[in-house]
Design a protein around this motif. Structure first.
Motif, PDB file in Angstrom:
ATOM      1  N   VAL A 136       0.656  -0.879  -0.059  1.00 52.48           N
ATOM      2  CA  VAL A 136       0.176  -0.058   0.195  1.00 52.48           C
ATOM      3  C   VAL A 136       0.395   1.119  -0.077  1.00 52.48           C
ATOM      4  O   VAL A 136       1.620   1.545   0.874  1.00 52.48           O
ATOM      5  N   GLU A 138       2.425   5.131   0.825  1.00 50.27           N
ATOM      6  CA  GLU A 138       2.268   5.832   2.205  1.00 50.27           C
ATOM      7  C   GLU A 138       1.065   7.065   1.460  1.00 50.27           C
ATOM      8  O   GLU A 138       0.009   7.612   2.097  1.00 50.27           O
ATOM      9  N   LYS A 141      -2.627   5.608   3.044  1.00 53.42           N
ATOM     10  CA  LYS A 141      -2.179   5.387   4.523  1.00 53.42           C
ATOM     11  C   LYS A 141      -2.859   5.753   4.576  1.00 53.42           C
ATOM     12  O   LYS A 141      -3.983   7.106   4.909  1.00 53.42           O
ATOM     13  N   GLN A 161      -5.439  -3.471   6.160  1.00 51.94           N
ATOM     14  CA  GLN A 161      -3.934  -3.199   5.532  1.00 51.94           C
ATOM     15  C   GLN A 161      -3.732  -1.166   5.664  1.00 51.94           C
ATOM     16  O   GLN A 161      -2.442  -0.868   5.047  1.00 51.94           O
ATOM     17  N   GLY A 162      -4.418  -0.770   6.599  1.00 49.10           N
ATOM     18  CA  GLY A 162      -4.368   0.283   6.877  1.00 49.10           C
ATOM     19  C   GLY A 162      -4.895   1.675   5.547  1.00 49.10           C
ATOM     20  O   GLY A 162      -3.796   2.283   5.864  1.00 49.10           O
ATOM     21  N   ILE A 163      -5.851   1.341   5.613  1.00 46.99           N
ATOM     22  CA  ILE A 163      -5.664   2.276   4.081  1.00 46.99           C
ATOM     23  C   ILE A 163      -6.856   3.702   4.763  1.00 46.99           C
ATOM     24  O   ILE A 163      -8.332   3.526   5.292  1.00 46.99           O
TER      25      ILE A 163
END
Length: 504
Positions: A136, A138, A141, A161-163
């Motif tokens: 992913v 930056e 994020k 995935q921290g999106i």
């Protein structure tokens, strides 16, 4: 902005909740007159041309072809040529929800992160990701907000995935973000996505004793060698036995990549091995509506059924005489059935009812509006012969012919297929002897009519041949009892077997 008008999804009938724009008949920039067809809209039952509600010029198409929108949603904007595009944009900004505008706007690619220095300092974050993992960028994020307008799968993936979903434009209805949108955004920003392979599903195997299964000796030996239980084989051989081909088919079912023995003894791999042996076809809006309505009917209406055999020799003779002597009249057996049902409903009006779920009351109808089931490639529709009890056989025949033609062409109006009080479903033309039908809600009864056929009956102690039709009445027991349904069938039988009564 007084010169700007909004064209909205129409409401055709009380049950219509949404419509799909299948085709625009007027291009942007074209002038139209009130009543001109401007687009085709598909509902759960029909596809009809929408007529312009006023004069104007089509300046902006808001709903794309193939898009499904709720009733009252904006479809297009009409305005004169001298109205500036900026005024139309301002008009839409006030009347179209933000989510709708996001769905209408072209997808914006997420910008890739700006390149850093030529030799960035080494860090764990800059190390190459292992093969087969999702990377992913930056720029995407962040954290997932609780009110993110996205599908559950997209939310779950973004959380893992921290999106930040707010950075991703949605292509779904009203701008909803799908899992595919998230994957595309990652790729557009320079990342990579690896989707896990779908779990392989195998058919469950039987563990029953198959010694009692009727099979050929060769098929039994082959099944024993391959470890196939004969209960898992379809019996397509002679006299209903399992044959060698059935065992081979069962082997392919449990192992799609299995080789097939060719006639020359060589092994060949079946074409498309490992690929699904089916095609997933999405339900049409009509098929979805049929499924929902009839599922609710089966669940909520306590069905019971009554059957009767109708002797139609006199009816056939009268039909033949009328068709041969009356110009421009071609009656069908179904026309007589429609008239007989309408006459029976007049004689037993307690069957000409509907059950009102909300008020828990019975709606008694004075007119016999007969719905006639018509099969279409996309499903089933029931156009209505209004006031069939007051129409002649010739008028009923003409009405049915016109309604069936419109139904197959998809040009029925909403009042031509909504609001009937009783339904007839006739499968006699397909050779079906008898069947039972599911009640068409909110109606309380439906008559299933089979094929007319010669059967042996006893008359005055003698065995004679008569043409009989089996008719089955499905009733909603909440409003129609067994004795009441039987009285209706008695009247129906009287009219069918004495067809001259329908001419009075």
């Amino acid at each position: 902005m007084s010169k700007i008008n909004l064209i909205e999804v129409p409401k055709w009938g009380l049950s219509m909740e949404e419509g799909t724009i299948t085709r625009w008949l007027v291009a942007e920039g074209t002038r139209f007159r009130k009543g001109d067809p401007i687009c085709e809209v598909e509902t759960s039952k029909i596809t009809n041309e929408m007529e312009a509600p006023f004069d104007g010029v089509l300046r902006r198409v808001v709903a794309r072809e193939g898009e499904t929108l709720p009733v009252g949603a904006p479809m297009a904007v009409s305005a004169e040529e001298d109205v500036a595009d900026s005024e139309i944009d301002a008009f839409l900004s006030q009347r179209v929800p933000t989510a709708d505008r996001a769905a209408q706007a072209p997808a914006q690619h997420v910008p890739a992160p700006e390149p850093g220095p030529a030799h960035p300092p080494a860090s764990p974050a800059s190390a190459p990701a292992p093969a087969g993992t999702t990377v992913v960028p930056e720029v995407l994020k962040g954290t997932v907000n609780g009110d993110a307008f996205a599908t559950p799968r997209a939310v779950r993936f973004a959380t893992e995935q921290g999106i930040e979903l707010a950075k991703i434009p949605g292509s779904g209805r009203l701008g909803r973000v799908s899992l595919e949108d998230v994957h595309n955004a990652i790729r557009d920003a320079g990342g990579s996505v690896t989707t896990p392979p779908a779990p392989r599903r195998t058919a469950p195997r039987s563990t029953q004793d198959d010694s009692c299964v009727d099979a050929t000796p060769v098929a039994r030996r082959l099944a024993a060698n391959l470890g196939i239980n004969l209960h898992d084989c379809r019996a397509t051989g002679s006299r209903g036995r399992v044959c060698v081909a059935d065992v081979r088919e069962a082997e392919r079912k449990f192992n799609p990549n299995v080789s097939i023995a060719a006639p020359d003894g060589n092994s060949t791999t079946p074409p498309g091995a490992g690929a699904p042996a089916f095609e997933s076809v999405p339900l049409s809006s009509m098929r979805r509506a049929i499924g929902q309505r009839l599922q609710a009917s089966k669940r909520n209406s306590p069905h019971f059924r009554l059957s009767v055999d109708l002797e139609i020799d006199d009816l056939l003779a009268l039909r033949k005489q009328i068709n041969a002597t009356v110009p421009a009249v071609k009656l069908s057996v179904n026309d007589f059935v429609v008239k007989a049902c309408a006459s029976a409903l007049r004689a037993v009006p307690e069957v000409n009812v509907q059950f009102d779920e909300e008020s828990q009351s019975v709606l008694q109808h004075s007119a016999a509006d007969i719905s006639v089931a018509v099969a279409l490639p996309s499903g089933l529709i029931t156009p209505i012969v209004r006031g069939a009890d007051t129409k002649s056989l010739a008028e009923i025949s003409e009405s049915v012919r016109s309604l069936v033609t419109k139904a197959k062409a998809g040009t029925l109006k909403s009042d031509e297929f909504q609001g009937g009080t009783f339904t007839i479903s006739n499968l006699g033309m397909y050779g079906v002897r008898e069947f039972d039908a599911i009640i068409n809600p909110p109606q309380a009864a439906i008559l299933a009519v089979g094929a007319g056929e010669q059967r042996a009956v006893v008359r005055d102690g003698q065995l004679v041949a008569r043409t009989l039709v089996t008719a089955t009445l499905s009733c909603d027991h909440r409003v129609i009892d067994g004795a009441l349904g039987a009285r209706f069938l008695q009247e129906l039988k009287r009219f069918v077997e004495s067809p001259a009564l329908m001419l009075v």
